[in-house]
Motif scaffolding. Structure first.
Motif, PDB file in Angstrom:
ATOM      1  N   SER A  38      -0.905   4.432  19.209  1.00 18.32           N
ATOM      2  CA  SER A  38      -0.334   3.823  18.152  1.00 18.32           C
ATOM      3  C   SER A  38      -0.323   2.284  19.219  1.00 18.32           C
ATOM      4  CB  SER A  38       1.087   4.576  18.827  1.00 18.32           C
ATOM      5  OG  SER A  38       1.459   4.448  19.795  1.00 18.32           O
TER       6      SER A  38
ATOM      7  N   TYR B 146       4.827  -0.545  16.058  1.00  5.90           N
ATOM      8  CA  TYR B 146       5.890   0.090  16.306  1.00  5.90           C
ATOM      9  C   TYR B 146       7.057  -0.203  15.237  1.00  5.90           C
ATOM     10  CZ  TYR B 146       4.850   3.552  19.860  1.00  5.90           C
ATOM     11  OH  TYR B 146       3.505   4.774  19.983  1.00  5.90           O
TER      12      TYR B 146
ATOM     13  N   ALA C 236       6.529  -0.525  12.242  1.00  3.02           N
ATOM     14  CA  ALA C 236       7.035   1.104  11.044  1.00  3.02           C
ATOM     15  C   ALA C 236       8.776   0.411  11.356  1.00  3.02           C
ATOM     16  CB  ALA C 236       6.513   2.156  12.598  1.00  3.02           C
TER      17      ALA C 236
ATOM     18  N   ASP D 295       9.694  -0.827   8.285  1.00  2.00           N
ATOM     19  CA  ASP D 295       8.118  -0.818   6.490  1.00  2.00           C
ATOM     20  C   ASP D 295       9.529  -0.483   5.828  1.00  2.00           C
ATOM     21  OD1 ASP D 295       7.025   0.007   5.050  1.00  2.00           O
ATOM     22  OD2 ASP D 295       5.709   0.873   5.780  1.00  2.00           O
TER      23      ASP D 295
ATOM     24  N   LEU E  89       8.289   3.368   4.601  1.00  2.00           N
ATOM     25  CA  LEU E  89       8.770   4.208   5.260  1.00  2.00           C
ATOM     26  C   LEU E  89      10.775   4.356   5.087  1.00  2.00           C
ATOM     27  CD1 LEU E  89       8.372   6.263   8.097  1.00  2.00           C
ATOM     28  CD2 LEU E  89       8.844   4.676   8.973  1.00  2.00           C
TER      29      LEU E  89
ATOM     30  N   PRO F 273       8.701  10.698   4.840  1.00  4.03           N
ATOM     31  CA  PRO F 273       7.787   9.766   6.125  1.00  4.03           C
ATOM     32  C   PRO F 273       6.029  10.498   5.953  1.00  4.03           C
ATOM     33  CG  PRO F 273       9.982  10.371   6.359  1.00  4.03           C
ATOM     34  CD  PRO F 273       9.512  11.146   5.312  1.00  4.03           C
TER      35      PRO F 273
ATOM     36  N   LYS G 163       3.484   9.296   3.751  1.00  2.00           N
ATOM     37  CA  LYS G 163       2.854   7.756   4.466  1.00  2.00           C
ATOM     38  C   LYS G 163       1.641   7.664   5.849  1.00  2.00           C
ATOM     39  CE  LYS G 163       4.911   2.989   5.253  1.00  2.00           C
ATOM     40  NZ  LYS G 163       3.728   3.166   6.049  1.00  2.00           N
ATOM     41  N   VAL G 164       2.163   8.546   6.454  1.00  2.00           N
ATOM     42  CA  VAL G 164       1.286   8.758   8.049  1.00  2.00           C
ATOM     43  C   VAL G 164       0.281   9.389   7.085  1.00  2.00           C
ATOM     44  CG1 VAL G 164       0.767  10.235   9.900  1.00  2.00           C
ATOM     45  CG2 VAL G 164       3.530   8.964  10.097  1.00  2.00           C
TER      46      VAL G 164
ATOM     47  N   SER H  18      -1.145   2.156  12.696  1.00  2.00           N
ATOM     48  CA  SER H  18      -0.156   2.470  12.060  1.00  2.00           C
ATOM     49  C   SER H  18       0.254   3.864  11.663  1.00  2.00           C
ATOM     50  CB  SER H  18       0.068   1.159  10.228  1.00  2.00           C
ATOM     51  OG  SER H  18       0.815   2.092   9.538  1.00  2.00           O
TER      52      SER H  18
ATOM     53  N   THR I 216       3.578   5.309  13.341  1.00  2.00           N
ATOM     54  CA  THR I 216       4.608   5.971  12.703  1.00  2.00           C
ATOM     55  C   THR I 216       4.905   7.879  12.687  1.00  2.00           C
ATOM     56  OG1 THR I 216       3.998   4.236  10.584  1.00  2.00           O
ATOM     57  CG2 THR I 216       5.748   6.300  10.052  1.00  2.00           C
TER      58      THR I 216
END
Length: 300
Positions: A42, A68, A71, A74, A77, A253, A256-257, A269, A273
């Motif tokens: 990260s 971060y 994220a 976003d 998210l 969420p 999205k990851v 990213s 997240t």
């Protein structure tokens, strides 16, 4: 003699740690190390040189807190968090309410076919989540579903797909929570209920005045577990997504990851997240515990 006793005491004291070693090694290998590696990723990013073609054109560099910041700003998210919030409130209310009702019914003095009822309530939990979602997904399809003919509604439409996913989660989760609550009730001495019946209390009054107050710690425990599971919802929307165009690739969420990590290839990213999701899960869980701990556990 003193030396022998001292050596024997040290040996005996080391035995518990010897038994714990396999569990600690597995925890470190499959939990601690991945968490540390995710935190490391990260803080990194890919630096592209030139056109990004050829060997050495892409290098991994330190990114600080940039991932971060991206994220937390976003929009996709946070839109996913809003959808999960609505989904979670629906699932928690229905699932825990049904679990409490079934636990009280199974513990009632007048219950019939208790063993069959316990198995029937718990059996859906034994079905894997992907298989359960596929089964319900085919029942939601207009061309196959007898439910569609009765309700006359598009169960995978924009306004109903959340309820359809919540139904799958409730169907699979009620059994586990019922088992936890029912096991807690079975540990309560029967003399409490017998004394209440002698005083003229019926089953409803016993449930409201004795059983539910005694169940509060177990209810809080199941609520915390359910909050964590709801925040991490992934199986239901991902499995239902090929059956409808109303579920996006970033519906939750965790979806999205998955998209960032394995579709677009941005592991850095995705790692940031996932850390954000973990922190929010902890905040929600411990925040709920802090609100209810005084009443449930008598702690200040």
């Amino acid at each position: 003699m003193r030396v022998r006793r001292s050596g024997g005491a040290r040996t005996a004291g080391a035995v518990p740690y010897l038994f714990l070693t396999p569990a600690l090694a597995l925890f470190a290998l499959f939990t601690a190390v991945p968490i540390v590696y995710t935190a490391y990723l990260s803080l990194r990013r890919t630096k592209v040189s030139g056109l990004g073609l050829g060997k050495g054109s892409r290098t991994e560099v330190f990114a600080g807190l940039g991932n971060y910041a991206a994220a937390l700003t976003d929009g996709e998210l946070w839109a996913g968090w809003l959808r999960v919030l609505g989904y979670g409130l629906l699932v928690l209310a229905v699932m825990l309410g049904l679990a409490l009702l079934f636990a009280l019914l199974l513990d009632s003095a007048h219950v019939r076919l208790a063993r069959f009822s316990r198995i029937s309530v718990f059996l859906p939990y034994a079905v894997p989540g992907v298989a359960a979602t596929l089964l319900w997904g085919f029942l939601y399809l207009p061309s196959l579903s007898p439910i569609r003919q009765v309700l006359d509604a598009d169960l995978l439409g924009p306004g109903t797909v959340v309820f359809s996913m919540a139904n799958v989660a409730v169907w699979g989760g009620v059994g586990f929570n019922t088992l936890v609550l029912y096991t807690t009730l079975r540990a309560v001495p029967r003399t409490y209920y017998e004394a209440a019946r002698i005083d003229g209390a019926g089953e409803v009054r016993i449930a409201l005045r004795i059983k539910i107050p005694l169940l509060l710690p177990a209810i809080i425990l199941t609520t915390v577990f359910s909050i964590i599971a709801t925040v991490q919802v992934f199986t239901e929307p991902t499995t239902l997504r090929p059956l409808t165009n109303t579920i996006s690739s970033t519906w939750s969420p965790l979806m999205k990851v998955y998209r960032d990590a394995f579709v677009t290839g941005d592991l850095y990213s995705a790692a940031a997240t996932s850390i954000v999701i973990a922190v929010i899960s902890l905040v929600l869980s411990f925040g709920f515990l802090r609100v209810v701990r005084d009443r449930a556990f008598g702690e200040g």
